[in-house]
Design a protein around this motif. Structure first.
Motif, short mmCIF file in Angstrom:
data_model
loop_
_atom_site.label_atom_id
_atom_site.label_comp_id
_atom_site.label_asym_id
_atom_site.label_seq_id
_atom_site.Cartn_x
_atom_site.Cartn_y
_atom_site.Cartn_z
N THR A 1 14.38 -23.46 -55.89
CA THR A 1 14.73 -22.28 -56.81
C THR A 1 13.49 -21.36 -57.02
N GLY A 2 12.35 -22.20 -56.89
CA GLY A 2 11.10 -21.71 -57.04
C GLY A 2 10.70 -20.61 -55.92
N VAL A 3 11.23 -20.79 -54.86
CA VAL A 3 10.85 -20.18 -53.58
C VAL A 3 11.67 -18.89 -53.84
N LEU A 4 12.96 -19.11 -54.21
CA LEU A 4 13.91 -17.90 -54.27
C LEU A 4 13.13 -16.91 -55.49
N MET A 5 12.88 -17.33 -56.66
CA MET A 5 12.24 -16.69 -57.71
C MET A 5 11.13 -15.86 -57.35
N THR A 6 10.19 -16.48 -56.42
CA THR A 6 9.06 -15.88 -55.88
C THR A 6 9.29 -14.75 -54.93
N ALA A 7 10.52 -14.94 -54.26
CA ALA A 7 10.74 -13.73 -53.37
C ALA A 7 11.40 -12.69 -54.09
N PHE A 8 12.00 -12.86 -55.24
CA PHE A 8 12.42 -11.75 -56.07
C PHE A 8 11.25 -11.18 -56.87
N VAL A 9 10.17 -12.04 -57.36
CA VAL A 9 9.04 -11.49 -57.72
C VAL A 9 8.44 -10.10 -57.04
N VAL A 10 8.39 -10.68 -55.72
CA VAL A 10 7.67 -9.81 -54.60
C VAL A 10 8.38 -8.51 -54.50
N VAL A 11 9.87 -8.59 -54.53
CA VAL A 11 10.62 -7.51 -54.69
C VAL A 11 10.37 -6.68 -55.83
N GLY A 12 10.22 -7.15 -57.12
CA GLY A 12 9.98 -6.68 -58.27
C GLY A 12 8.50 -5.88 -58.20
N ILE A 13 7.62 -6.46 -57.56
CA ILE A 13 6.40 -5.96 -57.47
C ILE A 13 6.52 -4.76 -56.59
N GLY A 14 6.93 -4.87 -55.58
CA GLY A 14 7.16 -3.56 -54.61
C GLY A 14 7.80 -2.34 -55.19
N LEU A 15 9.04 -2.80 -55.96
CA LEU A 15 9.57 -1.56 -56.77
C LEU A 15 8.56 -1.02 -57.79
N SER A 16 8.12 -1.81 -58.57
CA SER A 16 7.32 -1.38 -59.76
C SER A 16 5.73 -0.90 -59.37
N LEU A 17 5.09 -1.88 -58.75
CA LEU A 17 3.72 -1.53 -58.28
C LEU A 17 3.33 -1.11 -57.13
N GLY A 18 4.43 -1.02 -56.20
CA GLY A 18 4.17 -0.82 -54.69
C GLY A 18 3.83 0.68 -54.29
N GLY A 19 4.19 1.52 -55.16
CA GLY A 19 3.95 3.18 -54.92
C GLY A 19 2.59 3.58 -54.62
N PRO A 20 1.59 3.08 -55.36
CA PRO A 20 0.02 3.58 -55.10
C PRO A 20 -0.70 3.07 -53.96
N THR A 21 -0.28 2.00 -53.62
CA THR A 21 -0.92 1.10 -52.34
C THR A 21 -0.28 0.47 -51.35
N GLY A 22 1.05 0.35 -51.53
CA GLY A 22 1.99 -0.29 -50.52
C GLY A 22 1.86 -1.50 -50.95
N TYR A 23 1.19 -2.13 -52.15
CA TYR A 23 1.42 -3.59 -52.44
C TYR A 23 0.94 -4.78 -51.44
N ALA A 24 -0.17 -4.66 -50.96
CA ALA A 24 -0.60 -5.73 -50.13
C ALA A 24 -0.41 -7.28 -50.76
N ILE A 25 -1.15 -7.40 -51.75
CA ILE A 25 -0.94 -8.72 -52.70
C ILE A 25 -1.36 -9.73 -51.86
N ASN A 26 -1.90 -9.75 -50.70
CA ASN A 26 -2.07 -10.89 -49.77
C ASN A 26 -3.02 -10.61 -48.50
N PRO A 27 -4.15 -10.91 -48.84
CA PRO A 27 -5.25 -10.45 -47.87
C PRO A 27 -5.07 -10.85 -46.44
N ALA A 28 -4.31 -12.23 -45.90
CA ALA A 28 -3.86 -12.23 -44.77
C ALA A 28 -2.88 -11.32 -44.21
N ARG A 29 -1.85 -11.09 -45.13
CA ARG A 29 -0.81 -9.99 -44.67
C ARG A 29 -1.29 -8.59 -44.34
N ASP A 30 -2.58 -8.41 -44.98
CA ASP A 30 -3.09 -6.93 -44.79
C ASP A 30 -4.37 -7.03 -43.41
#
Length: 260
Positions: free
Chosen positions: A186-215
């Motif tokens: 369930t923790g994996v599912l919760m983390t996925a929803f947290v990422v969605v929430g971050i994208g919706l709430s805090l993704g507007g200014p920078t596109g929410y990298a939140i992961n050095p490797a991802r960028d």
């Protein structure tokens, strides 16, 4: 946990994360894509499902998929510091593989987009000659591969990435307070929803990298791929989605230790 588990889990899991996450960006951005202009909701949920899929695949390695998560877990004492280089190296390799697979999957759409007269006019001078002085810092398809700010302000952009990543890592660290949560999956599912929430709430200014490797991994791929009229890779900004998430992870680990 063996070194082979870490290498295989983090490489494959991160590759799938970037393939699906970069894939939704390509789907929404590129001409001749059925999902063209699907919007920010599609991107945020696409990245959330990408995290979900990659994390389940990478379960044998602990499913970090993110150097910031690895650093946060190491600072919290969950991950051994001796394993950190292997985690981060595997994540970077996976990110490069995943970004390359996005190019393969959308090869025709990349060509259609980057040879469109409107796009060519943005990145070349008259008669098709590249005009470097007119080229933007970020090329017309860089957003498929990596993030960039809507308002270019170093302090704000860095702060946004620090805050967003601190939320992500703190949410992951506090899962350990609920007995059996990580084991149940369930923790994996919760983390996925947290990422969605971050994208919706805090993704507007920078596109929410939140992961050095991802960028960083996909930005390197963008710089190396033979894409016509691809424009710049915006290396002047590239340090922010690396440093910001790492600082955010350290901040989250500190808060977790002090508060819980």
């Amino acid at each position: 946990m063996s070194s082979s588990d870490i290498f295989a889990g983090e490489t494959i899991g991160t590759a799938v994360l970037i393939l699906l996450g970069g894939g939704v960006c390509a789907a929404v951005t590129l001409k001749r894509s059925k999902a063209l202009d699907a919007g920010w909701l599609a991107i945020t949920f696409g990245w959330g499902f990408a995290v979900l899929t990659g994390a389940y695949i990478a379960h044998p390695s602990g499913a970090h998929l993110n150097p910031a998560v690895t650093i946060g877990l190491a600072m919290d004492g969950v991950t051994k510091w001796s394993d950190v280089p292997l985690y981060i190296g595997s994540q970077m390799l996976g990110a490069v593989i995943g970004a390359t697979l996005v190019w393969v999957a959308y090869y025709g759409q990349f060509r259609a987009h980057l040879t469109d007269p409107e796009i060519v006019a943005e990145t070349t001078g008259h008669e098709g000659i590249v005009d470097k002085s007119a080229s933007p810092q970020a090329g017309p398809v860089l957003g498929v591969f990596s993030t960039g700010p809507e308002v270019r302000n170093v302090v704000q952009n860095l702060a946004t990435e620090i805050i967003a990543t601190a939320v992500l890592v703190l949410a992951i660290l506090t899962q350990g307070l609920t007995k059996g949560l990580a084991v149940s999956g369930t923790g994996v599912l919760m983390t996925a929803f947290v990422v969605v929430g971050i994208g919706l709430s805090l993704g507007g200014p920078t596109g929410y990298a939140i992961n050095p490797a991802r960028d960083l991994g996909p930005r390197i791929v963008h710089a190396l791929l033979p894409l016509p009229n691809k424009g710049g890779s915006d290396w002047g900004y590239a340090w922010i989605p690396v440093v910001g998430p790492l600082v955010g992870a350290a901040l989250a680990a500190g808060i977790h230790k002090l508060a819980f």
